[in-house]
Design a protein around this motif. Structure first.
Motif: not given
Length: 87
Positions: A8-29
């Motif tokens: 995930i590449r961002t200029n600011q830490l985006n907790l909502a995006k980070l948590n969403e990506k973690i959740f998606d990763y867990e569902l897929i993998n």
């Protein structure tokens, strides 16, 4: 077999995006990933989330920094601010 990875590449830490990506990763993998990021995002997460007995302890130049939402988190100073790798 090589582990699945994405960044995930961002200029600011985006907790909502980070948590969403973690959740998606867990569902897929089907498993909780290890998180890798540079020390600056770890410091920011500590500021936002605070210290806890099972949470992030501190940033370091490399190695284990604690857990974020139950996922082991490691510092990797070769990464830029906002990059988070999940394996």
């Amino acid at each position: 077999m090589k582990p699945d990875r994405f960044t995930i590449r961002t200029n600011q830490l985006n907790l909502a995006k980070l948590n969403e990506k973690i959740f998606d990763y867990e569902l897929i993998n089907g498993y909780k990933p290890y998180l890798f990021m540079s020390g600056d995002p770890v410091d920011e997460l500590i500021t936002i989330a605070g210290f806890s007995s099972d949470g992030l302890k501190s940033s370091c130049s490399s190695g284990y920094c604690g857990t974020y939402c139950g996922r082991k988190t490691f510092c990797d100073e070769t990464m830029k601010f906002g990059e988070v790798e999940m394996r």
